[in-house]
Design an enzyme around this catalytic site. Structure first.
Site, mmCIF file in Angstrom:
data_model
loop_
_atom_site.group_PDB
_atom_site.id
_atom_site.type_symbol
_atom_site.label_atom_id
_atom_site.label_comp_id
_atom_site.label_asym_id
_atom_site.label_seq_id
_atom_site.Cartn_x
_atom_site.Cartn_y
_atom_site.Cartn_z
ATOM 1 N N ASP A 37 0.854 -1.166 0.000
ATOM 2 C CA ASP A 37 0.000 0.000 0.000
ATOM 3 C C ASP A 37 0.902 1.231 0.000
ATOM 4 O O ASP A 37 2.081 1.150 0.336
ATOM 5 C CB ASP A 37 -0.923 -0.018 1.229
ATOM 6 C CG ASP A 37 -2.076 0.961 1.050
ATOM 7 O OD1 ASP A 37 -2.858 1.144 1.982
ATOM 8 O OD2 ASP A 37 -2.172 1.575 -0.042
ATOM 9 N N ASP B 87 -7.919 -7.492 1.060
ATOM 10 C CA ASP B 87 -6.962 -7.582 2.173
ATOM 11 C C ASP B 87 -7.649 -7.136 3.448
ATOM 12 O O ASP B 87 -8.532 -6.265 3.383
ATOM 13 C CB ASP B 87 -5.740 -6.689 1.916
ATOM 14 C CG ASP B 87 -6.012 -5.258 2.381
ATOM 15 O OD1 ASP B 87 -6.595 -4.491 1.588
ATOM 16 O OD2 ASP B 87 -5.683 -4.942 3.542
ATOM 17 N N CYS C 101 -13.001 -27.901 9.312
ATOM 18 C CA CYS C 101 -11.741 -27.389 8.738
ATOM 19 C C CYS C 101 -10.706 -28.499 8.711
ATOM 20 O O CYS C 101 -10.597 -29.273 9.657
ATOM 21 C CB CYS C 101 -11.225 -26.212 9.581
ATOM 22 S SG CYS C 101 -9.635 -25.562 9.011
ATOM 23 N N CYS D 87 -7.390 -27.936 8.378
ATOM 24 C CA CYS D 87 -6.033 -27.388 8.574
ATOM 25 C C CYS D 87 -5.324 -28.160 9.676
ATOM 26 O O CYS D 87 -5.951 -28.878 10.473
ATOM 27 C CB CYS D 87 -6.109 -25.899 8.916
ATOM 28 S SG CYS D 87 -6.285 -25.495 10.671
ATOM 29 N N CYS E 149 -6.668 -27.659 13.290
ATOM 30 C CA CYS E 149 -7.947 -28.340 13.601
ATOM 31 C C CYS E 149 -7.795 -29.849 13.593
ATOM 32 O O CYS E 149 -8.616 -30.564 14.184
ATOM 33 C CB CYS E 149 -9.015 -27.896 12.603
ATOM 34 S SG CYS E 149 -9.381 -26.144 12.756
ATOM 35 N N HIS F 214 -4.960 -20.955 11.611
ATOM 36 C CA HIS F 214 -6.301 -21.441 11.204
ATOM 37 C C HIS F 214 -7.089 -20.345 10.487
ATOM 38 O O HIS F 214 -7.703 -20.584 9.439
ATOM 39 C CB HIS F 214 -7.108 -21.923 12.419
ATOM 40 C CG HIS F 214 -8.573 -22.006 12.111
ATOM 41 N ND1 HIS F 214 -9.155 -23.090 11.478
ATOM 42 C CD2 HIS F 214 -9.554 -21.089 12.274
ATOM 43 C CE1 HIS F 214 -10.441 -22.853 11.283
ATOM 44 N NE2 HIS F 214 -10.710 -21.637 11.746
HETATM 45 C C1 PK3 Z 1 -9.738 -1.392 6.942
HETATM 46 N N1 PK3 Z 1 -10.339 -0.539 5.946
HETATM 47 C C2 PK3 Z 1 -9.600 0.039 4.993
HETATM 48 N N2 PK3 Z 1 -10.118 0.933 4.134
HETATM 49 C C3 PK3 Z 1 -9.092 1.349 3.352
HETATM 50 C C4 PK3 Z 1 -9.046 2.328 2.341
HETATM 51 C C5 PK3 Z 1 -7.818 2.609 1.751
HETATM 52 C C6 PK3 Z 1 -7.705 3.662 0.746
HETATM 53 O O1 PK3 Z 1 -8.682 4.359 0.396
HETATM 54 N N3 PK3 Z 1 -6.487 3.903 0.220
HETATM 55 C C7 PK3 Z 1 -5.378 3.171 0.583
HETATM 56 N N4 PK3 Z 1 -4.205 3.468 0.000
HETATM 57 N N5 PK3 Z 1 -5.438 2.181 1.488
HETATM 58 C C8 PK3 Z 1 -6.640 1.901 2.113
HETATM 59 C C9 PK3 Z 1 -6.701 0.903 3.123
HETATM 60 C C10 PK3 Z 1 -5.460 0.148 3.553
HETATM 61 C C11 PK3 Z 1 -5.314 -1.118 2.747
HETATM 62 O O2 PK3 Z 1 -5.869 -2.168 3.426
HETATM 63 C C12 PK3 Z 1 -7.929 0.655 3.745
HETATM 64 N N6 PK3 Z 1 -8.279 -0.179 4.759
HETATM 65 ZN ZN ZN Z 2 -8.523 -25.043 10.945
#
Ligand code: PK3
Ligand code: ZN
Length: 368
Positions: free
Chosen positions: A89, A262, A300, A302, A305, A331
């Site tokens: 990021d 993510d 699960c 894994c 588990c 897990h």
């Molecule tokens: C947990 N929520 C979340 N909303 C996001 C929104 C943004 C965003 O608008 N721009 C960038 N560069 N990163 C973001 C990230 C970090 C990555 O997980 C976010 N993470």
């Molecule tokens: Zn598991």
């Protein structure tokens, strides 16, 4: 860069090619902010078929510094001995969420380090320089993620800044151009989002992310927006929904047509005793598991588990044994990755809706 292999409704399965290998989507990306997915060895991640992990520009710039990582390891892959894809990021989001002293100017973001209070500036160019030094396979453009709730004027102003910064990122001579994702902003306004996406498209980023979500808006607002917007995104480019999410959020994102996700919750909540299971989240601290001989998730397969009981893991957790965090994290990540693998197969078999309903009904059955 991307091959779309099939649709099931708006949900899709793709293969994204990067310098360090292919990514089969839908995909959940474990977050390894400071060059480590907390509590996991890289070997654990290989073992559970993690295909790509996240690193973070802001954190790695502050400690140990991208120059050291480049000097010692030739970049993040060599430094942490991870030879699969890495997405980083761009740092802006973390500045706003971690450093309470920050100022936004046209140049970039000035802030005081949350570690030692030292003063820094991260600009679009600086973010590109850092990510280039890290050797990321997927580089995120430097953007501003506006705090919600915000007026439409504020969202437009922020979006315009993000677009000017995006241009500066594109104009930066990255070693390999085919790796930079633009980030669409615009809050929950479809017209702003569409304009932002069209103007990013004029700059021709190889991939597009949806930023500015999972930042405090109501869950159903996000889901409604995704169902209305994602299918209008370019078909032949990867679609990454940033910061999402819990299992059901990810399935909603997949159903809308998102490829990549993510979230820190599966690892962060693991360290707080929360297991993700097919019957919903389970907190191992709960007294009811004190003599429970069952595995955390009987469905699960894994290694956690298959080896340890709830009673044993509850004992580890309540006595503060480090092994608890390792086991629950392993897990949870396995669970998230397996869920996206099952979703991918369901899409290829054109039965994603059935898969979604089956998962949703069981996950919300409130067994505990
Ligand atoms: C947990 N929520 C979340 N909303 C996001 C929104 C943004 C965003 O608008 N721009 C960038 N560069 N990163 C973001 C990230 C970090 C990555 O997980 C976010 N993470
Ligand atoms: Zn598991």
């Amino acid at each position: 860069m991307i091959k779309v292999e099939g649709y099931s409704g708006k949900a899709r399965a793709t293969t994204i090619t990067t310098e360090h290998g292919e990514i089969k989507t839908p995909i959940f990306m474990p977050v390894g902010t400071r060059a480590s997915v907390k509590c996991m060895w890289q070997e654990d991640l290989y073992e559970m078929n993690a295909q790509i992990i996240l690193g973070n520009t802001y954190h790695l710039y502050l400690r140990p510094g991208h120059e050291l990582i480049e000097k010692v390891g030739g970049g993040l892959h060599g430094f942490m001995n991870w030879d699969k894809p890495i997405l980083t990021d761009s740092g802006g989001f973390q500045v706003f969420s971690l450093s309470d002293i920050n100022k936004i100017t046209e140049e970039g973001v000035t802030f005081s380090s949350h570690i030692d209070g030292s003063k820094h500036l991260i600009s679009p160019e600086k973010s590109m320089e850092i990510q280039k030094g890290l050797g990321s396979d997927i580089v995120m453009a430097f953007d501003e993620c506006p705090k919600l709730p915000a007026t439409k004027d504020t969202l437009r102003e922020s979006m315009e800044l993000t677009l000017r910064w995006a241009k500066r990122c594109i104009d930066y001579k990255l070693r390999d151009y085919q790796k930079l994702f633009g980030i669409v902003q615009g809050g929950l306004h479809k017209d702003l989002r569409t304009e932002c996406m069209q103007r990013l498209e004029e700059m021709d980023f190889p991939g597009l992310a949806l930023g500015g979500l999972s930042v405090g808006e109501k869950n159903e607002e996000m889901v409604d927006f995704l169902n209305d917007f994602v299918h209008t995104m370019p078909d032949q480019k990867p679609r990454y929904l940033m910061g999402v999410g819990k299992p059901l959020d990810i399935l909603n994102g997949i159903r809308a047509g998102i490829d990549m996700f993510d979230c820190v919750l599966p690892t962060r909540n693991a360290r707080n005793g929360q297991f993700l299971t097919h019957d919903g989240p389970l907190n191992i601290k709960n007294l009811r598991f004190r003599e429970d001989t069952l595995p955390a998730d009987p469905s699960c397969d894994c290694k956690v588990c298959k080896t340890y009981s709830r009673s044993y893991i509850r004992h580890l957790y309540t006595t503060g044994e480090f092994l608890a965090g390792n086991l629950i994290t392993y897990h949870n990540l396995y669970f998230m990755i397996k869920m996206t693998q099952d979703a991918r197969q369901a899409i290829l078999d054109d039965r994603f809706d059935d898969y979604y309903k089956e998962f949703y009904n069981r996950y919300t059955s409130r067994k505990w």
